[in-house]
Motif scaffolding. Structure first.
Motif, PDB file in Angstrom:
ATOM      1  N   GLU A  73      27.319  48.196  54.846  1.00  0.00           N
ATOM      2  CA  GLU A  73      27.998  47.583  53.757  1.00  0.00           C
ATOM      3  C   GLU A  73      27.563  48.042  52.255  1.00  0.00           C
ATOM      4  O   GLU A  73      28.536  48.192  51.644  1.00  0.00           O
ATOM      5  CB  GLU A  73      27.533  46.022  54.049  1.00  0.00           C
ATOM      6  N   ALA A  74      26.117  48.217  52.285  1.00  0.00           N
ATOM      7  CA  ALA A  74      25.892  48.844  51.030  1.00  0.00           C
ATOM      8  C   ALA A  74      26.455  50.168  50.725  1.00  0.00           C
ATOM      9  O   ALA A  74      26.721  50.670  49.279  1.00  0.00           O
ATOM     10  CB  ALA A  74      24.245  48.864  50.963  1.00  0.00           C
ATOM     11  N   GLY A  75      26.240  50.935  51.949  1.00  0.00           N
ATOM     12  CA  GLY A  75      26.786  52.460  51.747  1.00  0.00           C
ATOM     13  C   GLY A  75      28.161  52.518  51.423  1.00  0.00           C
ATOM     14  O   GLY A  75      28.601  53.307  50.757  1.00  0.00           O
ATOM     15  N   THR A  76      29.173  51.381  52.049  1.00  0.00           N
ATOM     16  CA  THR A  76      30.367  51.474  51.541  1.00  0.00           C
ATOM     17  C   THR A  76      30.676  51.155  50.180  1.00  0.00           C
ATOM     18  O   THR A  76      31.440  51.906  49.647  1.00  0.00           O
ATOM     19  CB  THR A  76      31.324  50.413  52.692  1.00  0.00           C
ATOM     20  N   THR A 101      35.611  40.674  34.099  1.00  0.00           N
ATOM     21  CA  THR A 101      35.748  40.708  35.327  1.00  0.00           C
ATOM     22  C   THR A 101      37.144  41.298  35.951  1.00  0.00           C
ATOM     23  O   THR A 101      37.109  41.945  36.966  1.00  0.00           O
ATOM     24  CB  THR A 101      35.792  39.181  36.065  1.00  0.00           C
ATOM     25  N   ALA A 102      38.170  41.138  35.028  1.00  0.00           N
ATOM     26  CA  ALA A 102      39.573  41.594  35.410  1.00  0.00           C
ATOM     27  C   ALA A 102      39.476  43.080  35.538  1.00  0.00           C
ATOM     28  O   ALA A 102      39.977  43.936  36.355  1.00  0.00           O
ATOM     29  CB  ALA A 102      40.410  40.799  34.682  1.00  0.00           C
ATOM     30  N   TYR A 103      38.881  43.580  34.271  1.00  0.00           N
ATOM     31  CA  TYR A 103      38.791  45.246  34.274  1.00  0.00           C
ATOM     32  C   TYR A 103      37.854  45.776  35.268  1.00  0.00           C
ATOM     33  O   TYR A 103      38.219  46.872  36.155  1.00  0.00           O
ATOM     34  CB  TYR A 103      37.904  45.300  33.015  1.00  0.00           C
ATOM     35  N   LEU A 104      36.761  45.191  35.646  1.00  0.00           N
ATOM     36  CA  LEU A 104      35.712  45.465  36.607  1.00  0.00           C
ATOM     37  C   LEU A 104      36.683  45.476  38.088  1.00  0.00           C
ATOM     38  O   LEU A 104      36.463  46.501  39.085  1.00  0.00           O
ATOM     39  CB  LEU A 104      34.392  45.038  36.778  1.00  0.00           C
ATOM     40  N   ALA A 105      37.398  44.495  38.412  1.00  0.00           N
ATOM     41  CA  ALA A 105      38.073  44.316  39.689  1.00  0.00           C
ATOM     42  C   ALA A 105      39.165  45.395  39.853  1.00  0.00           C
ATOM     43  O   ALA A 105      39.237  45.980  40.600  1.00  0.00           O
ATOM     44  CB  ALA A 105      38.557  42.997  39.909  1.00  0.00           C
ATOM     45  N   LYS A 106      39.555  45.693  38.756  1.00  0.00           N
ATOM     46  CA  LYS A 106      40.782  46.597  38.609  1.00  0.00           C
ATOM     47  C   LYS A 106      40.098  47.913  38.945  1.00  0.00           C
ATOM     48  O   LYS A 106      40.690  48.987  39.813  1.00  0.00           O
ATOM     49  CB  LYS A 106      41.518  46.575  37.338  1.00  0.00           C
ATOM     50  N   GLY A 109      37.891  47.560  42.553  1.00  0.00           N
ATOM     51  CA  GLY A 109      38.403  46.746  43.488  1.00  0.00           C
ATOM     52  C   GLY A 109      37.642  45.545  43.833  1.00  0.00           C
ATOM     53  O   GLY A 109      36.556  45.513  43.536  1.00  0.00           O
ATOM     54  N   ALA A 110      38.617  44.394  44.187  1.00  0.00           N
ATOM     55  CA  ALA A 110      37.835  43.425  44.257  1.00  0.00           C
ATOM     56  C   ALA A 110      36.628  43.338  45.244  1.00  0.00           C
ATOM     57  O   ALA A 110      35.868  42.628  45.113  1.00  0.00           O
ATOM     58  CB  ALA A 110      38.675  41.990  44.714  1.00  0.00           C
ATOM     59  N   GLU A 111      36.905  44.052  46.311  1.00  0.00           N
ATOM     60  CA  GLU A 111      36.011  44.168  47.311  1.00  0.00           C
ATOM     61  C   GLU A 111      34.488  44.626  46.936  1.00  0.00           C
ATOM     62  O   GLU A 111      33.587  44.381  47.460  1.00  0.00           O
ATOM     63  CB  GLU A 111      36.037  44.744  48.691  1.00  0.00           C
ATOM     64  N   ASN A 112      34.470  45.569  45.838  1.00  0.00           N
ATOM     65  CA  ASN A 112      33.410  45.979  45.330  1.00  0.00           C
ATOM     66  C   ASN A 112      32.734  45.556  44.080  1.00  0.00           C
ATOM     67  O   ASN A 112      31.863  46.083  43.305  1.00  0.00           O
ATOM     68  CB  ASN A 112      33.750  47.500  44.937  1.00  0.00           C
TER      69      ASN A 112
END
Length: 171
Positions: A73-76, A101-106, A109-112
């Motif tokens: 999970e950390a590696g991904t 948050t919106a900038y970082l999610a974009k 990606g939301a998963e990261n």
């Protein structure tokens, strides 16, 4: 360890370096050697291609482990962040965007998102952890501690006695 050596294009004589990085990471960080091995399996090639050293990669993975991201999970997460960082700014330059948050999610990606925010917030800790795992002899120190016991001394003595018996028998 062998896979990490191959991923980073290191020579076999660098095995002790990699072993010590993994051992020091598990000593100073929250991820164990098996967690780091799984993380490196996923992120090693991308980290090496991005120009990160084994030590820098271990430093980032150990900082991620403090937020309970370990193993694959950390590696991904780190792999995905590295890919994005190659096309964006570095961690330090992203600090002003930490609350966006919106900038970082974009960007990541939301998963990261959580992993990227944690790494940005702890960029100094990544450098400190990298320094902690660089140039150590932790694996040898741990091996010496494990073998400096009465049971190990008895095994060494028994091996010497057995060797003496064999030499007598051959004579």
């Amino acid at each position: 360890m062998a896979a990490t050596i191959n991923q980073f294009g290191l020579q076999a004589d660098q095995a002790n370096r990699v072993i010590n990085v993994l051992a020091a990471g598990s000593k100073y960080g929250a991820a164990e050697i098996s967690d780091l091995a799984q993380s490196f399996k996923v992120t090693g090639s991308v980290a090496a291609a991005a120009g990160l050293s084994v030590e820098q990669t271990a430093g980032a993975l150990e900082v991620l482990s403090k937020s309970n991201l370990k193993g694959a999970e950390a590696g991904t997460a780190l792999r995905n962040i590295i890919v994005k960082l190659q096309t964006a700014l570095g961690l330090d330059l992203l600090r002003p965007k930490l609350s966006d948050t919106a900038y970082l999610a974009k960007l990541f990606g939301a998963e990261n998102l959580a992993a990227s925010q944690f790494l940005i917030k702890n960029a100094d800790a990544v450098r400190e952890m990298t320094d902690s795992v660089t140039g150590t002899n932790v694996a040898m120190e741990q091996a010496n501690i494990r073998t400096n016991t009465t049971a190990e001394a008895m095994k060494r003595m028994q091996a010497r006695i057995d060797g003496f018996k064999i030499s007598l028998f051959e004579a």
